[in-house]
Design a protein around this motif. Sequence first.
Motif, mmCIF file in Angstrom:
data_model
loop_
_atom_site.group_PDB
_atom_site.id
_atom_site.type_symbol
_atom_site.label_atom_id
_atom_site.label_comp_id
_atom_site.label_asym_id
_atom_site.label_seq_id
_atom_site.Cartn_x
_atom_site.Cartn_y
_atom_site.Cartn_z
ATOM 1 N N VAL A 23 2.238 11.464 -7.556
ATOM 2 C CA VAL A 23 2.990 12.497 -6.854
ATOM 3 C C VAL A 23 3.785 13.312 -7.866
ATOM 4 N N GLN A 24 4.013 14.566 -7.549
ATOM 5 C CA GLN A 24 4.818 15.406 -8.431
ATOM 6 C C GLN A 24 6.304 15.133 -8.221
ATOM 7 N N ALA A 25 7.062 15.392 -9.240
ATOM 8 C CA ALA A 25 8.508 15.230 -9.147
ATOM 9 C C ALA A 25 9.034 16.035 -7.967
ATOM 10 N N GLY A 26 9.939 15.427 -7.223
ATOM 11 C CA GLY A 26 10.467 16.048 -6.027
ATOM 12 C C GLY A 26 9.722 15.680 -4.766
ATOM 13 N N GLY A 27 8.574 15.067 -4.925
ATOM 14 C CA GLY A 27 7.764 14.680 -3.784
ATOM 15 C C GLY A 27 8.217 13.381 -3.162
ATOM 16 N N SER A 28 7.447 12.919 -2.207
ATOM 17 C CA SER A 28 7.803 11.707 -1.483
ATOM 18 C C SER A 28 6.595 10.804 -1.318
ATOM 19 N N LEU A 29 6.878 9.535 -1.133
ATOM 20 C CA LEU A 29 5.870 8.532 -0.815
ATOM 21 C C LEU A 29 6.474 7.530 0.135
ATOM 22 N N ARG A 30 5.622 6.914 0.932
ATOM 23 C CA ARG A 30 6.052 5.841 1.797
ATOM 24 C C ARG A 30 5.211 4.616 1.491
ATOM 25 N N LEU A 31 5.878 3.582 1.003
ATOM 26 C CA LEU A 31 5.208 2.331 0.694
ATOM 27 C C LEU A 31 5.267 1.406 1.897
ATOM 28 N N SER A 32 4.196 0.648 2.082
ATOM 29 C CA SER A 32 4.130 -0.325 3.161
ATOM 30 C C SER A 32 3.866 -1.707 2.588
ATOM 31 N N CYS A 33 4.432 -2.700 3.212
ATOM 32 C CA CYS A 33 4.192 -4.095 2.848
ATOM 33 C C CYS A 33 3.823 -4.845 4.115
ATOM 34 N N ALA A 34 2.584 -5.263 4.183
ATOM 35 C CA ALA A 34 2.117 -6.034 5.330
ATOM 36 C C ALA A 34 2.210 -7.513 5.002
ATOM 37 N N ALA A 35 2.874 -8.254 5.865
ATOM 38 C CA ALA A 35 3.062 -9.690 5.665
ATOM 39 C C ALA A 35 2.121 -10.481 6.566
ATOM 40 N N SER A 36 1.740 -11.664 6.084
ATOM 41 C CA SER A 36 0.808 -12.499 6.838
ATOM 42 C C SER A 36 1.493 -13.239 7.985
ATOM 43 N N GLU A 37 2.814 -13.148 8.039
ATOM 44 C CA GLU A 37 3.552 -13.722 9.154
ATOM 45 C C GLU A 37 4.738 -12.832 9.463
ATOM 46 N N SER A 38 5.432 -13.159 10.520
ATOM 47 C CA SER A 38 6.541 -12.314 10.927
ATOM 48 C C SER A 38 7.589 -12.203 9.829
ATOM 49 N N SER A 60 0.844 -1.181 0.000
ATOM 50 C CA SER A 60 0.000 0.000 0.000
ATOM 51 C C SER A 60 0.881 1.233 0.000
ATOM 52 N N GLY A 61 0.270 2.382 -0.278
ATOM 53 C CA GLY A 61 1.002 3.632 -0.201
ATOM 54 C C GLY A 61 1.383 4.242 -1.525
ATOM 55 N N GLY A 62 1.145 3.528 -2.612
ATOM 56 C CA GLY A 62 1.443 4.092 -3.914
ATOM 57 C C GLY A 62 0.470 5.205 -4.260
ATOM 58 N N GLY A 63 0.753 5.875 -5.361
ATOM 59 C CA GLY A 63 -0.129 6.939 -5.787
ATOM 60 C C GLY A 63 0.523 7.844 -6.791
#
Length: 114
Positions: free
Chosen positions: A12-27, A7-10
């Motif tokens: 964004v304008q050049a120079g901007g930032s994003l934070r992607l997350s990856c949730a796993a079903s186990e540790s 999740s976290g995509g989208g």
Amino acid sequence: QVQLLESGGGLVQAGGSLRLSCAASESIYEFNSMGWYRQAPGKERELVARITVGGTTNYADFAKGRFTISRENPNAVYLQMLGLKSEDTAVYYCNANRLSRKYWGQGTQVTVTS
């Protein structure tokens, strides 16, 4: 069955930032390594960043100094992306490796407009 959910995509304008997350079903510590890959249209999937179970990280040259992979809870890894460029536009995939098995998420689209 291992599940990875990005999740976290989208858009964004050049120079901007994003934070992607990856949730796993186990540790995430059950895997030898976890990482982020990306695939742009017409190009092969490429490594962006990886973190081993021991905490060692490595980055693609294009990601060094701009992207940071981290793990802040036992079931997720993150990719902080700063200073985004139009060439960073791609589908970003979460990856987990355990021995010879590779697991992939469905991907999240990142589009950077100039």
